[in-house]
Design an enzyme around this catalytic site. Structure first.
Site, PDB file in Angstrom:
ATOM      1  N   ASP A   7       0.862  -1.192   0.000  1.00 19.03           N
ATOM      2  CA  ASP A   7       0.000   0.000   0.000  1.00 19.03           C
ATOM      3  C   ASP A   7       0.895   1.239   0.000  1.00 19.03           C
ATOM      4  O   ASP A   7       2.083   1.163   0.323  1.00 19.03           O
ATOM      5  CB  ASP A   7      -0.929   0.037   1.216  1.00 19.03           C
ATOM      6  CG  ASP A   7      -1.870   1.253   1.181  1.00 19.03           C
ATOM      7  OD1 ASP A   7      -2.417   1.552   0.105  1.00 19.03           O
ATOM      8  OD2 ASP A   7      -2.039   1.930   2.214  1.00 19.03           O
ATOM      9  N   SER A   8       0.300   2.372  -0.350  1.00 20.60           N
ATOM     10  CA  SER A   8       1.047   3.630  -0.307  1.00 20.60           C
ATOM     11  C   SER A   8       1.465   3.965   1.119  1.00 20.60           C
ATOM     12  O   SER A   8       2.385   4.745   1.322  1.00 20.60           O
ATOM     13  CB  SER A   8       0.166   4.765  -0.831  1.00 20.60           C
ATOM     14  OG  SER A   8      -0.964   4.898   0.003  1.00 20.60           O
ATOM     15  N   CYS A  70      -4.255  -1.478  -2.247  1.00 21.08           N
ATOM     16  CA  CYS A  70      -4.357  -0.038  -2.514  1.00 21.08           C
ATOM     17  C   CYS A  70      -5.252   0.130  -3.734  1.00 21.08           C
ATOM     18  O   CYS A  70      -4.898  -0.324  -4.834  1.00 21.08           O
ATOM     19  CB  CYS A  70      -2.955   0.505  -2.786  1.00 21.08           C
ATOM     20  SG  CYS A  70      -2.935   2.236  -3.283  1.00 21.08           S
ATOM     21  N   GLU A 162      -2.699   9.265   7.783  1.00 17.23           N
ATOM     22  CA  GLU A 162      -1.241   9.033   7.817  1.00 17.23           C
ATOM     23  C   GLU A 162      -0.588   9.847   8.934  1.00 17.23           C
ATOM     24  O   GLU A 162       0.356   9.411   9.561  1.00 17.23           O
ATOM     25  CB  GLU A 162      -0.600   9.407   6.472  1.00 17.23           C
ATOM     26  CG  GLU A 162      -0.847   8.408   5.353  1.00 17.23           C
ATOM     27  CD  GLU A 162       0.002   7.132   5.464  1.00 17.23           C
ATOM     28  OE1 GLU A 162       1.210   7.236   5.730  1.00 17.23           O
ATOM     29  OE2 GLU A 162      -0.571   6.047   5.295  1.00 17.23           O
ATOM     30  N   CYS A 194     -11.057   2.735  -0.480  1.00 19.06           N
ATOM     31  CA  CYS A 194      -9.657   3.074  -0.184  1.00 19.06           C
ATOM     32  C   CYS A 194      -9.325   2.291   1.079  1.00 19.06           C
ATOM     33  O   CYS A 194     -10.109   2.311   2.045  1.00 19.06           O
ATOM     34  CB  CYS A 194      -9.501   4.569   0.073  1.00 19.06           C
ATOM     35  SG  CYS A 194      -7.886   5.020   0.773  1.00 19.06           S
ATOM     36  N   HIS A 196      -7.366   2.789   3.403  1.00 27.17           N
ATOM     37  CA  HIS A 196      -7.218   3.575   4.633  1.00 27.17           C
ATOM     38  C   HIS A 196      -8.574   3.765   5.338  1.00 27.17           C
ATOM     39  O   HIS A 196      -8.609   3.966   6.549  1.00 27.17           O
ATOM     40  CB  HIS A 196      -6.668   4.981   4.321  1.00 27.17           C
ATOM     41  CG  HIS A 196      -5.187   5.042   4.086  1.00 27.17           C
ATOM     42  ND1 HIS A 196      -4.592   4.531   2.962  1.00 27.17           N
ATOM     43  CD2 HIS A 196      -4.181   5.577   4.839  1.00 27.17           C
ATOM     44  CE1 HIS A 196      -3.279   4.766   3.023  1.00 27.17           C
ATOM     45  NE2 HIS A 196      -3.012   5.390   4.140  1.00 27.17           N
TER      46      HIS A 196
HETATM   47  N1  DGL Z   1      -4.909   3.210   0.604  1.00 30.73           N
HETATM   48  C1  DGL Z   1      -4.833   3.544  -0.758  1.00 30.73           C
HETATM   49  C2  DGL Z   1      -6.090   3.221  -1.514  1.00 30.73           C
HETATM   50  O1  DGL Z   1      -6.691   2.198  -1.206  1.00 30.73           O
HETATM   51  C3  DGL Z   1      -4.123   4.781  -1.175  1.00 30.73           C
HETATM   52  C4  DGL Z   1      -4.446   6.058  -0.564  1.00 30.73           C
HETATM   53  C5  DGL Z   1      -3.505   7.157  -1.004  1.00 30.73           C
HETATM   54  O2  DGL Z   1      -2.287   6.960  -0.910  1.00 30.73           O
HETATM   55  O3  DGL Z   1      -3.995   8.192  -1.431  1.00 30.73           O
HETATM   56  O4  DGL Z   1      -6.487   3.921  -2.394  1.00 30.73           O
END
Ligand code: DGL
Length: 270
Positions: A7-8, A70, A162, A194, A196
């Protein structure tokens, strides 16, 4: 026999947690590109370059199978990677598929024509890049007809998570849900598109109301991965221990990860 989870940043930990519980004997190598998060405000070329660099690093760890935990990378880079970049002995899988399977109550290999499904009004919450890609609507249209999807780009939410600023994150969830409801007053289902966002699942549910079914990916991805590994046991790579890698500050990322997962997590420099 490790599987890579990318993931990012911290969001993929929601997926890691579910897959580790579902497959307790499988070691996982987690890669968080925290230094470059958020991806959701980047263009597709940038997301492609960062994602391929991270996946190569996971291959070096002996992970022949990598899950892009992600949505932004799955939406903006995965198709291009599958078309021309991934060698035949490796696999990279995204996180849209299990979600769309659950929503449309059908299996991925089911190539029958699109049909009507029970849910008609769906709210999609995702990053600006995922919303812009329209990847979710495209995949859904192959399988279902008559589903009205209203997408809300949740600017700022990944940054707040984050940074561990949960007060700001909650305020942003409320305002993005309000904005969505102005466009679609009565969604039946909401997709947290997402990885997150499950960290804010209670805030989404509270803002949406109890009658809205909130779908998040972690458990759906865990079930799909268990099924995939049963069918492709050879895709368990050579790696043999669970590790957590980050491009960010390992101390800071370990503290946030420990807080989110409510267990001790130690990140190393990638
Ligand atoms: N958690 C990621 C997603 O599912 C990326 C969020 C990001 O880095 O903007 O999209």
């Amino acid at each position: 026999m490790a599987v890579g989870i990318f993931d990012s940043g911290l969001g993929g930990l929601t997926v890691l947690d579910a897959v580790a519980k579902r497959l307790p004997d499988v070691p996982f190598v987690y890669f968080g590109d925290n230094k470059h998060a958020p991806y959701g405000v980047r263009d597709a070329d940038d997301v492609y370059d960062l994602t391929t660099a991270a996946v190569s690093r996971l291959w070096d760890e002996g992970c022949d199978l990598v899950i892009l935990a992600c949505n932004t990378a799955s939406a903006a880079a995965l198709r291009r990677m599958q078309e021309s970049w991934i060698p035949s002995d490796k696999r990279v899988l995204g996180v849209f598929v299990p979600l769309i399977e659950a929503l449309t109550e059908r299996q991925w290999g089911d190539n029958s024509p699109p049909r009507e499904v029970a849910v008609k009004h769906v709210a999609l919450f995702a990053t600006p890049a995922t919303v812009r890609s329209r990847a979710f609507q495209r995949e859904l249209a192959f399988r279902a007809i008559g589903v009205d999807v209203e997408a809300q780009a949740c600017g700022g939410l990944v940054d707040a998570i984050e940074e561990g600023d949960m007060i700001l994150a909650e305020a942003l969830v409320r305002s993005h849900v309000d904005a969505l409801k102005r466009k679609m007053p009565e969604p039946q289902a909401a997709i947290l598109g997402c990885t997150h966002y499950p960290l804010m699942q209670d805030a989404f549910q509270a803002a949406l109301g109890p009658e809205v079914t909130v779908y998040s990916q972690a458990n759906l991805v865990a079930e799909s991965l268990a099924d995939y590994l049963e069918r492709h046991p050879g895709m368990l790579g050579q790696g043999d221990k669970t590790r957590f890698l980050t491009t960010g500050n390992p101390r800071k990322v370990s503290d946030q990860a420990t807080h989110f997962l409510r267990r001790q997590v130690e990140f190393e420099s990638a």
